[in-house]
Design a protein around this motif. Structure first.
Motif, PDB file in Angstrom:
ATOM      1  N   VAL A   1       0.481  -1.313   0.139  1.00  0.00           N
ATOM      2  CA  VAL A   1      -0.323   0.016  -0.010  1.00  0.00           C
ATOM      3  C   VAL A   1       0.839   1.283   0.143  1.00  0.00           C
ATOM      4  O   VAL A   1       1.582   1.116   0.707  1.00  0.00           O
ATOM      5  CB  VAL A   1      -0.817   0.196   0.955  1.00  0.00           C
ATOM      6  CG1 VAL A   1      -1.938   1.331   0.950  1.00  0.00           C
ATOM      7  CG2 VAL A   1      -1.626  -1.379   1.496  1.00  0.00           C
TER       8      VAL A   1
ATOM      9  N   PHE B   1       0.270  -2.119  -5.036  1.00  0.00           N
ATOM     10  CA  PHE B   1       1.057  -2.168  -6.017  1.00  0.00           C
ATOM     11  C   PHE B   1       1.416  -3.221  -5.611  1.00  0.00           C
ATOM     12  O   PHE B   1       1.217  -3.719  -4.664  1.00  0.00           O
ATOM     13  CB  PHE B   1       2.168  -1.218  -6.276  1.00  0.00           C
ATOM     14  CG  PHE B   1       3.590  -1.157  -5.284  1.00  0.00           C
ATOM     15  CD1 PHE B   1       4.378  -1.101  -5.041  1.00  0.00           C
ATOM     16  CD2 PHE B   1       2.620   0.008  -4.489  1.00  0.00           C
ATOM     17  CE1 PHE B   1       4.732  -1.079  -4.067  1.00  0.00           C
ATOM     18  CE2 PHE B   1       3.420   0.808  -3.237  1.00  0.00           C
ATOM     19  CZ  PHE B   1       5.504  -0.308  -3.453  1.00  0.00           C
TER      20      PHE B   1
ATOM     21  N   GLU C   1      11.833   1.833   3.602  1.00  0.00           N
ATOM     22  CA  GLU C   1      10.245   2.057   3.756  1.00  0.00           C
ATOM     23  C   GLU C   1       9.924   1.192   4.885  1.00  0.00           C
ATOM     24  O   GLU C   1      10.271   0.333   4.053  1.00  0.00           O
ATOM     25  CB  GLU C   1       9.647   2.796   2.368  1.00  0.00           C
ATOM     26  CG  GLU C   1       9.838   3.487   1.186  1.00  0.00           C
ATOM     27  CD  GLU C   1       8.436   3.548   0.313  1.00  0.00           C
ATOM     28  OE1 GLU C   1       7.522   3.338   0.165  1.00  0.00           O
ATOM     29  OE2 GLU C   1       8.954   4.697  -0.202  1.00  0.00           O
TER      30      GLU C   1
ATOM     31  N   GLU D   1       8.010  -0.827   7.497  1.00  0.00           N
ATOM     32  CA  GLU D   1       6.277  -1.034   7.246  1.00  0.00           C
ATOM     33  C   GLU D   1       6.308  -2.365   8.161  1.00  0.00           C
ATOM     34  O   GLU D   1       7.090  -3.378   7.623  1.00  0.00           O
ATOM     35  CB  GLU D   1       6.369  -1.611   5.698  1.00  0.00           C
ATOM     36  CG  GLU D   1       6.140  -0.538   4.195  1.00  0.00           C
ATOM     37  CD  GLU D   1       5.802  -0.217   3.505  1.00  0.00           C
ATOM     38  OE1 GLU D   1       5.165  -0.868   3.420  1.00  0.00           O
ATOM     39  OE2 GLU D   1       6.337   1.175   2.642  1.00  0.00           O
TER      40      GLU D   1
ATOM     41  N   ASP E   1      10.329  -2.265   1.968  1.00  0.00           N
ATOM     42  CA  ASP E   1      10.116  -2.270   1.104  1.00  0.00           C
ATOM     43  C   ASP E   1      10.998  -1.229   0.342  1.00  0.00           C
ATOM     44  O   ASP E   1      10.807   0.547   0.378  1.00  0.00           O
ATOM     45  CB  ASP E   1       8.555  -1.086   0.981  1.00  0.00           C
ATOM     46  CG  ASP E   1       7.970  -0.721  -0.262  1.00  0.00           C
ATOM     47  OD1 ASP E   1       9.106  -0.883  -1.255  1.00  0.00           O
ATOM     48  OD2 ASP E   1       7.328   0.063  -0.647  1.00  0.00           O
TER      49      ASP E   1
ATOM     50  N   LYS F   1      10.494  -0.810  -7.712  1.00  0.00           N
ATOM     51  CA  LYS F   1      10.006  -1.501  -6.783  1.00  0.00           C
ATOM     52  C   LYS F   1       9.812  -2.938  -5.764  1.00  0.00           C
ATOM     53  O   LYS F   1       9.558  -3.018  -5.494  1.00  0.00           O
ATOM     54  CB  LYS F   1       8.473  -1.165  -6.305  1.00  0.00           C
ATOM     55  CG  LYS F   1       8.518   0.788  -6.116  1.00  0.00           C
ATOM     56  CD  LYS F   1       7.870   1.275  -4.248  1.00  0.00           C
ATOM     57  CE  LYS F   1       7.911   2.119  -4.047  1.00  0.00           C
ATOM     58  NZ  LYS F   1       8.032   2.137  -2.900  1.00  0.00           N
TER      59      LYS F   1
ATOM     60  N   THR G   1       4.379   3.069   4.175  1.00  0.00           N
ATOM     61  CA  THR G   1       5.722   3.797   5.411  1.00  0.00           C
ATOM     62  C   THR G   1       4.872   4.688   6.121  1.00  0.00           C
ATOM     63  O   THR G   1       4.673   5.729   5.264  1.00  0.00           O
ATOM     64  CB  THR G   1       6.881   3.744   4.572  1.00  0.00           C
ATOM     65  OG1 THR G   1       7.986   3.870   5.554  1.00  0.00           O
ATOM     66  CG2 THR G   1       6.941   4.848   3.929  1.00  0.00           C
TER      67      THR G   1
END
Ligand code: ZN
Length: 210
Positions: free
Chosen positions: A11, A33, A60, A62, A89, A110, A179
């Motif tokens: 997310v 994604f 990031e 999470e 991430d 990503k 994040t």
């Protein structure tokens, strides 16, 4: 069967301050994604090899949910999730900015190998209890991110309902839930540790090649 990873949903922009720090609008519905399952690696103290020569690589931190059973309408997060982990991430930020400008998919920014390191799983304590618990990313001894599900734009329940409704959700799927503010670049040799309620769950050293 816990080790089998199926779909890896992520997310984006689920914390207001993070959306703002990147100059993005705060979304009105979850922005989802995917990463390839091959991006997931254990965050077990070993060196993590990340791609060099492609601009800044941002961490990031999470909270990551693991789905334990098939989603059915009306099921609660507490029934659906058995274990959780913390994860990073990793994002090729300059590549992502370029893709955004071109309107291209984010996979290159990503979805690269090792872009989703995951701490060992711990029991999911339930949505109420996790709301009383913060998670942190410590970089070279300094806390750089701190998150709490209470600061999310979309709650864990809204996220699982949305993903199940639009894309499907079943055992072995993972959800990176977004994040908090404080994202930034990593450099070769950095030490990263993810903590839940002050307790380290996993760490890694960064190795950047090329
Ligand atoms: Zn993210």
């Amino acid at each position: 069967m816990r080790s089998i990873v199926r779909n890896v949903y992520c997310v984006g922009r689920n914390y207001r301050l993070h959306a703002e720090e990147l100059g993005n609008d705060v979304p009105t519905e979850p922005m989802v994604f995917l990463k390839p399952s091959h991006a997931v690696v254990p965050m077990d103290g070993t060196e993590l090899s990340l791609p060099g020569g492609r601009g800044e690589i941002h961490y990031e931190a999470e909270l990551v949910l693991r789905i334990a059973r098939p989603y059915v309408t009306g099921i609660s997060v507490d029934e659906l999730v058995d274990v959780m982990a913390l994860g990073i991430d990793f994002t090729l930020r300059d590549v992502q900015s370029d893709l955004k400008k071109k309107g291209h998919p984010w996979t290159a920014a990503k979805g690269f190998r090792f872009s989703a390191p995951l701490t060992p799983y711990v029991a999911f304590p339930g949505t109420e209890e996790i709301g009383r618990t913060s998670f942190e990313l410590v970089k070279n001894g300094e806390t750089v991110q701190r998150g709490n599900t209470q600061d999310m734009i979309f709650s864990l329940q809204e996220i699982v309902d949305y993903i199940a409704d639009h894309y499907g959700l079943d055992e072995g799927d993972l959800i990176f839930t977004g994040t908090p503010a404080g994202v930034g670049p990593v450099a070769d040799g950095d030490q990263l540790t993810l903590c839940l309620d002050g307790q380290p769950l996993g760490s890694c050293a960064i190795g950047i090649s090329g």
